[in-house]
Scaffold this motif. Structure first.
Motif, PDB file in Angstrom:
ATOM      1  N   LYS A 142       0.844  -1.205   0.000  1.00 44.20           N
ATOM      2  CA  LYS A 142       0.000   0.000   0.000  1.00 44.20           C
ATOM      3  C   LYS A 142       0.877   1.251   0.000  1.00 44.20           C
ATOM      4  N   GLY A 143       1.919   1.245   0.807  1.00 40.06           N
ATOM      5  CA  GLY A 143       2.837   2.387   0.863  1.00 40.06           C
ATOM      6  C   GLY A 143       3.512   2.632  -0.480  1.00 40.06           C
ATOM      7  N   LYS A 144       3.958   1.567  -1.126  1.00 38.36           N
ATOM      8  CA  LYS A 144       4.616   1.700  -2.432  1.00 38.36           C
ATOM      9  C   LYS A 144       3.642   2.190  -3.496  1.00 38.36           C
ATOM     10  N   LEU A 145       2.413   1.673  -3.482  1.00 41.87           N
ATOM     11  CA  LEU A 145       1.407   2.122  -4.455  1.00 41.87           C
ATOM     12  C   LEU A 145       1.029   3.583  -4.224  1.00 41.87           C
ATOM     13  N   THR A 146       0.986   3.997  -2.958  1.00 43.09           N
ATOM     14  CA  THR A 146       0.667   5.390  -2.640  1.00 43.09           C
ATOM     15  C   THR A 146       1.761   6.315  -3.170  1.00 43.09           C
ATOM     16  N   ILE A 147       3.012   5.904  -3.034  1.00 38.01           N
ATOM     17  CA  ILE A 147       4.124   6.687  -3.595  1.00 38.01           C
ATOM     18  C   ILE A 147       3.971   6.781  -5.110  1.00 38.01           C
ATOM     19  N   LEU A 148       3.684   5.653  -5.748  1.00 38.08           N
ATOM     20  CA  LEU A 148       3.500   5.616  -7.200  1.00 38.08           C
ATOM     21  C   LEU A 148       2.341   6.512  -7.632  1.00 38.08           C
ATOM     22  N   LEU A 149       1.256   6.489  -6.865  1.00 36.61           N
ATOM     23  CA  LEU A 149       0.087   7.313  -7.180  1.00 36.61           C
ATOM     24  C   LEU A 149       0.426   8.802  -7.136  1.00 36.61           C
ATOM     25  N   ASN A 150       1.303   9.180  -6.223  1.00 38.79           N
ATOM     26  CA  ASN A 150       1.639  10.595  -6.046  1.00 38.79           C
ATOM     27  C   ASN A 150       2.779  11.078  -6.936  1.00 38.79           C
ATOM     28  N   MET A 151       3.394  10.170  -7.673  1.00 36.95           N
ATOM     29  CA  MET A 151       4.480  10.565  -8.568  1.00 36.95           C
ATOM     30  C   MET A 151       3.939  11.290  -9.797  1.00 36.95           C
ATOM     31  N   ARG A 152       4.792  12.044 -10.405  1.00 36.29           N
ATOM     32  CA  ARG A 152       4.439  12.764 -11.639  1.00 36.29           C
ATOM     33  C   ARG A 152       4.212  11.770 -12.773  1.00 36.29           C
ATOM     34  N   CYS A 153       3.237  12.082 -13.619  1.00 30.71           N
ATOM     35  CA  CYS A 153       2.943  11.263 -14.794  1.00 30.71           C
ATOM     36  C   CYS A 153       3.677  11.854 -16.001  1.00 30.71           C
ATOM     37  N   PHE A 154       4.532  11.068 -16.638  1.00 30.41           N
ATOM     38  CA  PHE A 154       5.278  11.549 -17.797  1.00 30.41           C
ATOM     39  C   PHE A 154       4.654  11.100 -19.117  1.00 30.41           C
TER      40      PHE A 154
END
Length: 195
Positions: A142-154
């Motif tokens: 969940k923590g890793k997915l949350t980080i991924l969700l908050n990352m910039r979309c290129f």
């Protein structure tokens, strides 16, 4: 593929379509590339995790077309599934603890019990450890997915001819409901607005 019309397609790779995607529901984990002749996406709901390259989006008649670029919706879906799994695990863990509390005296005197009475109690303790371990793994995911969700979309949408009104574009966390026609344009996430 020459064209997709009224289709439901999911691809874990890239999709290349020569002429058009019309009134279709597409999930592409890669890039959608439209051919150079017509290269049009009209109607439907199209998701491309790594981007879309096309000539034209929507139509002069204002056909509702929904485009989602980037992996955010896929990550959100995974997070929702994970939350559901975690909730079930927490309920099972609480039920186990409740049962253990009812027999607290047995667990406190576990070493004094004969072997045949210890065995089921030890199985319950192992189950408790197993549930705790599973919960830790899911919390980590969940923590890793949350980080991924908050990352910039290129990922981006490249339109070489025109993007017509009534097209809804979501890229990462940015949303645009097209009200007027745009010519040759690249659409990207407005990451600064998200902050």
């Amino acid at each position: 593929t020459s064209f997709i019309e009224s289709g439901i397609v999911e691809s874990h790779g890239n999709i290349k379509v020569n002429t058009s995607i019309v009134n279709s529901n597409i999930i592409c984990h890669g890039v959608i590339t439209m051919g150079n002749k017509k290269g049009q996406i009209v109607g439907g709901d199209v998701l491309a995790a790594r981007g879309i390259k096309c000539r034209e989006v929507g139509s002069k008649f204002g056909v509702n077309t929904i485009l989602t670029i980037g992996d955010k919706s896929l990550v959100r879906a995974k997070l929702e599934d994970l939350e559901s799994e975690l909730q079930k695990l927490v309920i099972e863990y609480q039920q186990l603890l409740s049962g253990m509390q009812q027999h607290e005296r047995l667990f406190l005197n576990l070493n004094l019990l004969p072997e045949n009475k210890k065995k089921p109690l030890l199985a319950i303790l192992r189950k408790k450890e197993e549930l705790t371990s599973q919960q830790n793994v899911l919390e980590d995911r969940k923590g890793k997915l949350t980080i991924l969700l908050n990352m910039r979309c290129f990922s981006e949408l490249r339109v070489t001819k025109s993007c017509h009104p009534n097209v809804v574009i979501t890229i990462g966390h940015s949303h645009l409901h097209v009200k007027e026609e745009y010519g040759n344009r690249i659409f990207r996430e407005d990451y600064e607005t998200k902050k």
